[in-house]
Design a protein around this motif. Structure first.
Motif, short mmCIF file in Angstrom:
data_model
loop_
_atom_site.label_atom_id
_atom_site.label_comp_id
_atom_site.label_asym_id
_atom_site.label_seq_id
_atom_site.Cartn_x
_atom_site.Cartn_y
_atom_site.Cartn_z
N GLU A 169 38.06 -73.54 -8.21
CA GLU A 169 37.84 -72.50 -7.20
C GLU A 169 39.03 -71.54 -7.10
N LEU A 187 40.01 -67.05 -11.09
CA LEU A 187 39.05 -65.98 -11.35
C LEU A 187 39.16 -65.59 -12.82
N ASP A 192 34.64 -68.66 -10.87
CA ASP A 192 34.17 -67.34 -10.46
C ASP A 192 34.53 -66.35 -11.57
N THR A 236 30.14 -63.31 -10.86
CA THR A 236 30.35 -63.25 -9.42
C THR A 236 30.41 -61.80 -8.97
#
Lengths: 225, 225
Positions: A167, A170, A188, A207
């Motif tokens: 999490e 990115l 993501d 995302t």
């Protein structure tokens, strides 16, 4: 809030259209045709080698792809010609927004890394020795595990280098297949859609989709989750 | 002498150019463009899903690919449109030499099988219910193991159905990536190069290259090893 932003290299930081700029021996039309088929063939070989479980380092694969492309264009070549054309892959132009964007992300205390299918022979001249290298903490090559993206194992390498949870990461790429792979692994993702294309949906969606990396910085500022 | 000849389906027995024939709602140029990008996208999705370890049956994958292709062509569609266009994949034309060639191979007491990435929903209407089915002993789908060609596991399926050694099998395909995968697994291979292309070398070469399947029959007669 994310803790690290990991970028893809080819097409995301560096402009694949600049591949044709170091091909003075060909006219503009031929150089464009060669560079486009070269990139396309390189990707196909990469995926197929991963499926066939026959990894070879990316510089070898890139030269093997080039030989096919020269055959198709009915161009005679020897080993020296291939090596000389290969050098075009070590001298790509980065997109103009890149230094500003990386500098802004640095200022936000975000870690910045890259994950590439290329091996060090290709990444060192391109990334490590470029002026944008000062913004990048970690350059990760899949050569370490000999499994190409978009295999799950390739994205798992990021968690080996950054002691973070999924999490916290990115993953940013211009390549739909790379976004799909990273999302499939559980990151993501941002799809950088510079050419206003349709996303080639293959089981996963990004995302966030942006037209350039400046837009990504704005999105990060609006979404300080 | 080989004991079994195993054929690929799409492009090898059936002509992918006939895919556009069931697209009356589009003009000729559009139908050609759609059918070509559809096949290209279908192959890419297949390889990428294998790399991402996210198998879905081939009919679903074929429809997913079609949706992207319709997006790219700026064509509006609903589920019914997709299903109707999908039917074009169940009604391809076989190359004109196929019945004669299969009949000649049968006469030589060779076993004849096919190995396809398609699932039964697609193979039954195309192969089982066609007039060439009488020449084919075994129709093998990778859906049984949920791993697409050119993975080694997919070609291993052939040895499950035929109690033979690898040396007894000749694998025949028009697709260079399929020939590479079969050779990588250890089969002798024939590349059917109908369009006089260059072989896209990716670590393996075909045992024999022919321009059509009649040539293959002649080669088999000359090489009764």
């Amino acid at each position: 809030m994310y803790k690290a932003i990991i970028f893809d290299v080819y097409g995301t930081i560096f402009d694949m259209e600049s591949l044709k700029n170091d091909m003075d021996q060909f006219n503009e039309v031929e150089a464009k045709s060669i560079s486009q088929l070269w990139r396309k063939t390189q990707l196909e070989h990469m995926f197929l080698r991963q499926v066939m479980q026959r990894y070879i380092p990316f510089d070898e694969l890139t030269k093997e792809s080039l030989r096919y492309v020269l055959d198709v264009h009915e161009i005679q070549y020897n080993r020296e010609d291939v090596n000389q054309l290969f050098d075009a892959f070590l001298d790509l132009d980065y997109f103009k927004e890149i230094p500003k964007v990386l500098s802004e992300l640095n200022a936000k205390n975000l870690e910045i890394g890259v994950l590439s299918n290329a091996n060090d022979n290709m990444l060192m001249p391109l990334v490590d020795n470029s002026e944008i290298n000062k913004y990048i903490d970690t350059v990760i090559s899949v050569n370490e595990i000999k499994q190409y993206k978009p295999s799950p194992a390739s994205y798992a390498l990021i968690l080996k280098y950054y002691q973070m949870t999924r999490e916290d990461i990115l993953f940013v790429s211009s390549n739909a297949w790379d976004v799909s792979g990273a999302a499939n692994f559980g990151f993501d993702t941002v799809w950088v859609n510079r050419s206003k294309s349709y996303f080639d949906y293959n089981g996963q969606s990004p995302t966030m989709t942006v037209n350039n990396l400046n837009e990504m910085v704005k999105w990060l500022e609006m979404n300080k989750r």
